[in-house]
Design a protein around this motif. Structure first.
Motif, short mmCIF file in Angstrom:
data_model
loop_
_atom_site.label_atom_id
_atom_site.label_comp_id
_atom_site.label_asym_id
_atom_site.label_seq_id
_atom_site.Cartn_x
_atom_site.Cartn_y
_atom_site.Cartn_z
N ALA A 40 0.84 -1.21 0.00
CA ALA A 40 0.00 0.00 0.00
C ALA A 40 0.87 1.26 0.00
CB ALA A 40 -0.93 -0.01 1.21
N LEU A 41 1.95 1.23 0.77
CA LEU A 41 2.88 2.36 0.79
C LEU A 41 3.55 2.52 -0.57
CD1 LEU A 41 4.35 4.65 2.24
CD2 LEU A 41 5.91 2.94 3.20
N LEU A 42 3.89 1.41 -1.21
CA LEU A 42 4.49 1.45 -2.54
C LEU A 42 3.52 2.05 -3.55
CD1 LEU A 42 6.75 0.75 -4.53
CD2 LEU A 42 5.83 -1.57 -4.63
N ALA A 43 2.24 1.69 -3.46
CA ALA A 43 1.24 2.26 -4.36
C ALA A 43 1.11 3.76 -4.16
CB ALA A 43 -0.11 1.57 -4.15
N ASP A 58 11.84 7.67 -6.26
CA ASP A 58 12.27 6.53 -7.08
C ASP A 58 13.05 5.52 -6.25
OD1 ASP A 58 11.10 7.75 -9.27
OD2 ASP A 58 12.99 8.55 -10.04
N THR A 59 13.98 6.03 -5.45
CA THR A 59 14.79 5.17 -4.58
C THR A 59 13.91 4.47 -3.55
OG1 THR A 59 16.67 6.65 -4.85
CG2 THR A 59 16.76 5.12 -3.00
N ALA A 60 12.99 5.22 -2.95
CA ALA A 60 12.09 4.64 -1.95
C ALA A 60 11.23 3.54 -2.56
CB ALA A 60 11.20 5.73 -1.36
N ALA A 61 10.73 3.76 -3.78
CA ALA A 61 9.90 2.76 -4.44
C ALA A 61 10.68 1.47 -4.68
CB ALA A 61 9.35 3.30 -5.76
N GLU A 62 11.92 1.60 -5.10
CA GLU A 62 12.73 0.40 -5.33
C GLU A 62 13.03 -0.34 -4.03
OE1 GLU A 62 13.19 -0.90 -8.27
OE2 GLU A 62 12.04 0.82 -8.98
N ARG A 63 13.31 0.41 -2.97
CA ARG A 63 13.57 -0.23 -1.67
C ARG A 63 12.33 -0.90 -1.12
NH1 ARG A 63 16.00 3.92 2.28
NH2 ARG A 63 16.18 2.08 3.59
N LEU A 64 11.16 -0.26 -1.29
CA LEU A 64 9.90 -0.87 -0.85
C LEU A 64 9.62 -2.15 -1.63
CD1 LEU A 64 7.75 2.36 -0.48
CD2 LEU A 64 8.31 0.77 1.36
N ALA A 65 9.83 -2.11 -2.94
CA ALA A 65 9.60 -3.29 -3.77
C ALA A 65 10.54 -4.44 -3.35
CB ALA A 65 9.80 -2.96 -5.24
N ALA A 66 11.77 -4.11 -3.00
CA ALA A 66 12.72 -5.14 -2.56
C ALA A 66 12.27 -5.76 -1.23
CB ALA A 66 14.12 -4.54 -2.42
N GLN A 67 11.77 -4.96 -0.31
CA GLN A 67 11.30 -5.48 0.98
C GLN A 67 10.07 -6.37 0.79
OE1 GLN A 67 12.54 -5.36 4.14
NE2 GLN A 67 14.33 -4.44 3.18
#
Length: 148
Positions: A40-43, A58-67
Motif C-alpha cells: 500500500a505504501l508502494l502504491a 524513485d529510490t524509496a519505491a525500489e527499496r519498498l519493492a525489494a522489501q
C-alpha cells in the motif's frame, strides 16, 4: 436418561490439533500483514511519483519493492505501469496518506522485529512528514476554522 453423542463433535478440545485446515504461525501472519502495508505504501509512493517525480521517491519505491519481494519469498509486487487517473487528491494529501501507511508498516515491522523494514518505514514517515509540511500549507481561512 441421556443418549450418548454418536456424531463427531464440531468443536475441538483445547490442546488438540485439527489438520482439517491450514494454520499459519504468528510470524507468517505478521509477514503477510507487513507485506500488505508495504505494498500500500508502494502504491502511494508510485502515485506521488506520477504527480511529483523525484529521485528520493524513485529510490524509496525500489527499496519498498525489494522489501515486499523479500517478505513474499522473492515474488516482486505487481506495480502499475501507467499514470494513475487524476482522482482530485493533491500532493499534500498523498503525503499524508503515505505517512499514515508508513506508520502502520512501522508498527507491524516493530512487532515482527524486522529491523530493515522498520528502518525503511521510519525513513518514509520522516520524508513524508517533511514533504507534507512543504507541499501545501493551509490557507488562512482554513487555519481559522481549524482553530475552532
Amino acid at each position: 436418561m441421556y443418549e450418548p453423542i454418536r456424531t463427531k463433535s464440531v468443536h475441538t478440545m483445547a490442546g488438540t490439533t485439527s489438520s482439517d485446515f491450514p494454520h499459519r504461525s504468528r510470524e507468517e501472519e505478521l509477514d503477510i500483514q507487513l507485506a500488505g502495508h508495504l505494498v500500500a505504501l508502494l502504491a502511494a509512493t508510485d502515485a506521488l511519483r506520477a504527480v511529483a517525480p523525484s529521485a528520493d521517491l524513485d529510490t524509496a519505491a525500489e527499496r519498498l519493492a525489494a522489501q515486499v519481494a523479500r517478505l513474499r519469498g522473492g515474488r516482486p509486487p505487481v506495480r502499475s505501469t501507467g499514470a494513475p487517473a487524476d482522482d482530485g487528491r493533491d500532493v499534500g494529501e498523498l503525503h499524508r496518506r503515505a505517512h499514515a501507511l508508513a506508520g502502520r508498516a512501522l508498527v507491524v515491522a516493530a512487532s515482527r522485529a524486522d529491523t530493515a523494514a522498520a528502518i525503511l518505514a521510519a525513513e518514509r514517515m520522516d520524508a513524508h512528514a517533511a514533504a507534507e509540511g512543504t507541499a501545501s500549507a493551509p490557507e488562512p481561512a482554513s487555519r481559522e476554522l481549524a482553530a475552532h
